[in-house]
Design an enzyme around this catalytic site. Structure first.
Site, PDB file in Angstrom:
ATOM      1  N   GLY A 199       0.865  -1.241   0.133  1.00  0.00           N
ATOM      2  CA  GLY A 199       0.094  -0.136   0.025  1.00  0.00           C
ATOM      3  C   GLY A 199       0.774   1.187   0.035  1.00  0.00           C
ATOM      4  O   GLY A 199       0.272   2.243  -0.088  1.00  0.00           O
ATOM      5  N   CYS A 219     -11.696   2.591 -29.047  1.00  0.00           N
ATOM      6  CA  CYS A 219     -12.771   3.047 -29.259  1.00  0.00           C
ATOM      7  C   CYS A 219     -13.849   3.168 -27.909  1.00  0.00           C
ATOM      8  O   CYS A 219     -14.575   2.542 -27.812  1.00  0.00           O
ATOM      9  CB  CYS A 219     -13.510   2.082 -30.232  1.00  0.00           C
ATOM     10  SG  CYS A 219     -12.643   2.075 -31.809  1.00  0.00           S
ATOM     11  N   TYR A 265       1.037  -1.909 -12.260  1.00  0.00           N
ATOM     12  CA  TYR A 265      -0.313  -1.986 -12.585  1.00  0.00           C
ATOM     13  C   TYR A 265      -0.426  -1.342 -13.989  1.00  0.00           C
ATOM     14  O   TYR A 265      -1.383  -0.609 -14.455  1.00  0.00           O
ATOM     15  CB  TYR A 265      -1.225  -1.234 -11.514  1.00  0.00           C
ATOM     16  CG  TYR A 265      -1.120  -1.860 -10.010  1.00  0.00           C
ATOM     17  CD1 TYR A 265      -1.515  -3.142  -9.868  1.00  0.00           C
ATOM     18  CD2 TYR A 265      -0.427  -1.303  -8.983  1.00  0.00           C
ATOM     19  CE1 TYR A 265      -1.408  -3.641  -8.525  1.00  0.00           C
ATOM     20  CE2 TYR A 265      -0.146  -1.890  -7.760  1.00  0.00           C
ATOM     21  CZ  TYR A 265      -0.540  -3.044  -7.410  1.00  0.00           C
ATOM     22  OH  TYR A 265      -0.313  -3.483  -6.511  1.00  0.00           O
TER      23      TYR A 265
END
Ligand SMILES: Cc1ncc(COP(=O)(O)O)c(C=O)c1O
Length: 414
Positions: free
Chosen positions: A229, A340, A369
């Site tokens: 974290g 798109c 990530y």
């Protein structure tokens, strides 16, 4: 004095190396600087010096092979959250006793698989603890607690608190004890992970102190895993995690806690992902189109939310630099991708050194990530990945898929 994100990373030499990589390997490409990863590990370790410590790496942040090997060589363990992550960590060379299996909502099959591989399971549901106890009485296990203190850079990354699916509520500790007695389980560890991108050491300590208090009723503990974290600064001028207050508010009380704990060999585990890898990574993309709209100027690239979903998913900020002509006059752009979707952007209303078609941009702090959350949406390949060693040499981790490979995959031939 804190430098803006990327400023420490991107010296003029680094910029020209990145441009050479874009020339040689094309775009979109993720590039990771190994030196930054090693530096972050060293930094965290130096602050935790003196604690009986184990560092794990939450591999979900980035599982590129050289990233994993760096963690292995640096003596870290692995936090794996799926059978494939577990199997891959073992295949990279992590011994089973350095792998921690933290799948949530685990199936029976996953439980048997992980136990069969000899790794320690981290269980966050009472019914799973019971199933584990029935299947493997007399075994060691770790329990994930929800101490009801959650935090994070976005609501979607908060992993504790009353709305969170993770962990066994700390209020249910008596049931944990009862199940452990019933099945002769040894609760060897307590775990928590309260969220991601946390910049407040006060909040981290508030959560840690709940689990430390809870630990007093467990008499066979080998470790307390306080999770990951730890946040990093993404915006220019944003302060990094205050390590002075980390020392004072977290490390010192942890040392005092260990000293007063009846168990003589209790360890403290940390398992960051982002802190180790985010700042090591740059996503290189090429500007294909510069389009003047009626109200804004769009810089359209050959990458997008399929490659770095954090801006679309969390409204996350990533600094964008023009690597080709960094010193041009700044203009304001929406830097977008080729997917798109209208959520397909890297930056909105962002001042960047003037962008021309053909320029290479770097999306900074993309080492966590980023690649691990890519998709092949719109049938576009994942980016290539390149590793830059501590000595500055370049290794290809993977290439982009070719058009033929993408079509074969869709046809079910791969
Ligand atoms: C159980 C667990 N541990 C550690 C981490 C790593 O978090 P971070 O990258 O914020 O350090 C995560 C991330 O989701 C997690 O779920």
């Amino acid at each position: 004095m804190k430098l803006p994100p990327g400023m420490t990373l991107l010296s003029p030499d680094d910029r020209s190396l990145l441009l050479d990589i874009a020339d040689a390997h094309g775009t979109p490409t993720y590039v990771y600087f190994g030196r930054t990863v090693e530096e972050r590990i060293r930094q965290l370790r130096s602050h935790l010096d003196g604690l009986p410590l184990r560092l794990l790496y939450a591999m979900k942040a980035n599982h590129a092979v050289p990233m994993m090997r760096t963690m292995l060589e640096q003596g870290l363990g692995i936090d794996a959250v799926s059978p494939a992550e577990l199997a891959y960590a073992l295949a990279v060379g992590f011994p089973a006793d350095r792998v921690f299996f933290s799948a949530n909502n685990m199936t029976d099959e996953e439980m048997h698989y992980a136990h069969g591989k000899g790794v320690l399971l981290n269980i966050g549901e009472l019914s799973r603890l019971e199933a584990f106890g029935k299947a493997y009485p007399g075994s060691e296990v770790c329990v994930r607690l929800n101490g009801q203190v959650g935090a994070g850079h976005h609501e979607h990354v908060i992993t504790a608190g009353e709305k969170s699916k993770f962990g066994i509520p700390v209020e249910q500790i008596e049931t944990i004890h009862a199940l452990a007695r019933q099945h002769d389980l040894r609760i060897a560890g307590l775990h928590q992970h309260i969220g991601s991108g946390i910049m407040s050491t006060e909040t981290l300590w508030k959560a840690i102190s709940v689990i430390l208090d809870a630990s007093r009723s467990f008499d066979q503990l080998r470790f307390i895993n306080v999770g990951g974290g730890l946040g990093i600064p993404y915006r220019p001028g944003e302060q990094p995690l205050d390590m002075t207050s980390f020392d004072r508010l977290i490390v010192a009380p942890l040392k005092a806690f260990i000293a007063s704990h009846p168990s003589s060999n209790l360890q403290i585990w940390f398992e960051p992902g982002r802190f180790f890898t985010a700042e090591s990574g740059v996503l290189l993309a090429r500007v294909n189109t510069v389009k003047e709209g009626t109200h804004r100027t769009f810089a359209g690239t050959d990458s997008g939310m399929n490659h770095l979903v954090r801006p679309a998913m969390y409204g996350a900020y990533h600094h964008v630099v023009n690597l080709t002509r960094p010193d041009g006059p700044e203009r304001v752009y929406d830097v977008v991708g080729n997917i798109c979707e209208s959520s397909d952007f890297f930056a909105k209303d962002r001042a960047v050194a003037e962008l021309r078609e053909g320029d290479i941009i770097g999306v900074l702090d993309a080492g966590a990530y980023g690649m691990s959350m890519t998709t092949r949406y719109n049938m576009r390949s994942e980016p290539a990945e390149i590793w830059i060693t501590q000595e500055g040499s370049t290794q290809i981790i993977r290439d982009r898929l070719t058009l033929d490979q993408l079509v074969e995959f869709a046809l079910g031939a791969r």
